[in-house]
Design a protein around this motif. Structure first.
Motif, PDB file in Angstrom:
ATOM      1  N   ASN A 126      55.254 -45.938  64.846  1.00  0.00           N
ATOM      2  CA  ASN A 126      54.471 -45.204  65.844  1.00  0.00           C
ATOM      3  C   ASN A 126      53.505 -44.222  65.200  1.00  0.00           C
ATOM      4  O   ASN A 126      53.470 -43.029  65.523  1.00  0.00           O
ATOM      5  N   GLU A 155      46.542 -46.539  67.421  1.00  0.00           N
ATOM      6  CA  GLU A 155      47.866 -45.986  67.680  1.00  0.00           C
ATOM      7  C   GLU A 155      48.871 -46.416  66.615  1.00  0.00           C
ATOM      8  O   GLU A 155      49.046 -45.752  65.604  1.00  0.00           O
ATOM      9  N   ASP A 156      49.533 -47.566  66.855  1.00  0.00           N
ATOM     10  CA  ASP A 156      50.632 -47.998  65.997  1.00  0.00           C
ATOM     11  C   ASP A 156      50.131 -48.847  64.842  1.00  0.00           C
ATOM     12  O   ASP A 156      49.009 -49.357  64.843  1.00  0.00           O
TER      13      ASP A 156
END
Length: 358
Positions: free
Chosen positions: A208, A218-219
């Protein structure tokens, strides 16, 4: 004299004739002259490539396809040692190999054992003679393990070894498990345990965070190969050795019910105290062997029932102190019922728990 003059004139005439013929030669004679004689290559509009003695020129190397490099990863496990539940670790020795076709990728430099506390690598090698990049290395690692102790000492553990590239995500590197050639050495044995199975599989792991990569929103996703070793503990001997103190404490507590209170009241109190010390000492030894657990385990059942039996024995002493003079018959019946409840409860509960775990 006139003869000599005539010969000289004839020779002079021949030389002049030859000289005039050289100067008067046509232009096409120079054009058709051999290039080799002229010392220059022929002036042609489109010349053919030089011959290569009949050999066919090698084909151009195919361009690498777009997308991640597929790396086949295999493992051969040679040793399992030092199972330490209190430190949540164990030791494993194993070979890893990588098969791929990307000359720019070096797994020796970027692959890590993700769950290793410490790891040493030796015998790193590269072989390209078989038409593919075949790289090998041997690891000796102390691995972190979250032991499952709910059924201890009849527990079954699934030990894992996580192999992951520490730099390249799935956009560049994707692992594939070489499960066909991966296995455990038959000579690898663990005293007190039975090795039941081995499995190698590939999976994607999502973190994450982008690790600061400006191209990710994001990830980040990384490819991982996981080896799962299933082992089963041989628990009968360990049950007898680790829990013997609780058995002694229970027997001491049980003996108090058979002593006459009027003549041996002090002995009953002393046995209860001895049972408490035996149980507490064994509890400290057990806590040093097992890691903390968030669930109620078989060990917790044995510990709890032992202290409960001691509590019932102490309760019987108090009850006898209050009733043996005013109601001796009631005191004897109460003492017998507490004795039966202690014995049946301890043996029944622990017997069922051990049978379920085993």
């Amino acid at each position: 004299m006139s003869f000599r003059n005539g010969v000289a004139g004839a020779i002079l005439t021949v030389l002049m004739t030859v000289a005039l013929a050289q100067f008067a030669s046509p232009s096409w004679a120079a054009t058709d002259a051999s290039p080799a004689a002229a010392g220059a290559p022929p002036a042609t509009a489109a010349s053919s490539p030089p011959a290569s003695d009949g050999a066919t020129p090698p084909p151009a190397a195919p361009a690498r396809p777009n997308g991640p490099t597929e790396v086949k990863v295999g493992m051969y496990l040679t040793q399992l040692l030092d199972f330490d539940m209190s430190k949540r670790s164990y030791y494993a020795s194993f070979w890893l190999w990588y098969l791929h076709d990307n000359p720019e990728y070096d797994p020796h430099a970027t692959v890590e054992i993700a769950n290793a506390k410490s790891d040493s690598v030796k015998f790193a090698s590269l072989d390209t003679s078989k038409g593919i990049r075949w790289q090998q290395e041997k690891h000796g690692a102390v691995l972190a393990e979250d032991w499952e102790i709910t059924r201890f000492p009849f527990d079954r553990q699934k030990l894992v070894i996580m192999v992951e590239d520490g730099q390249s995500d799935t956009n560049r590197i994707r692992f594939v498990a070489d499960s066909k050639n991966s296995r455990i050495d038959p000579a690898a044995t663990v005293p007190g345990w039975t090795i039941e199975g081995f499995e190698l599989s590939a999976q994607d792991v999502t973190y994450n965070t982008s690790y600061g990569d400006p191209t990710l929103s994001e990830d980040s996703v990384y490819s991982r190969v996981v080896a799962t070793i299933t082992v089963k503990r041989q628990g009968i001997r360990l049950l007898c050795s680790l829990f013997v103190g609780f058995g002694v404490a229970f027997l001491l507590a049980l003996l108090t019910f058979f002593l006459d209170f009027e003549s041996m009241a002090g002995s009953r109190i002393g046995l209860c105290a001895a049972a408490v010390f035996a149980a507490v000492g064994n509890k400290y030894a057990l806590d040093g062997y097992l890691p903390p657990a968030s669930t109620f385990t078989l060990a917790d059942v044995i510990v709890s029932t032992t202290f409960a039996s001691i509590l019932l024995a102490a309760l019987a002493v108090v009850l006898m102190q209050l009733t043996h003079k005013r109601a001796p018959r009631f005191a004897r019946i109460a003492n017998l019922l507490l004795c039966l409840a202690t014995f049946a409860g301890y043996v029944g509960v622990n017997g069922y728990a051990v049978a379920s775990a085993a």
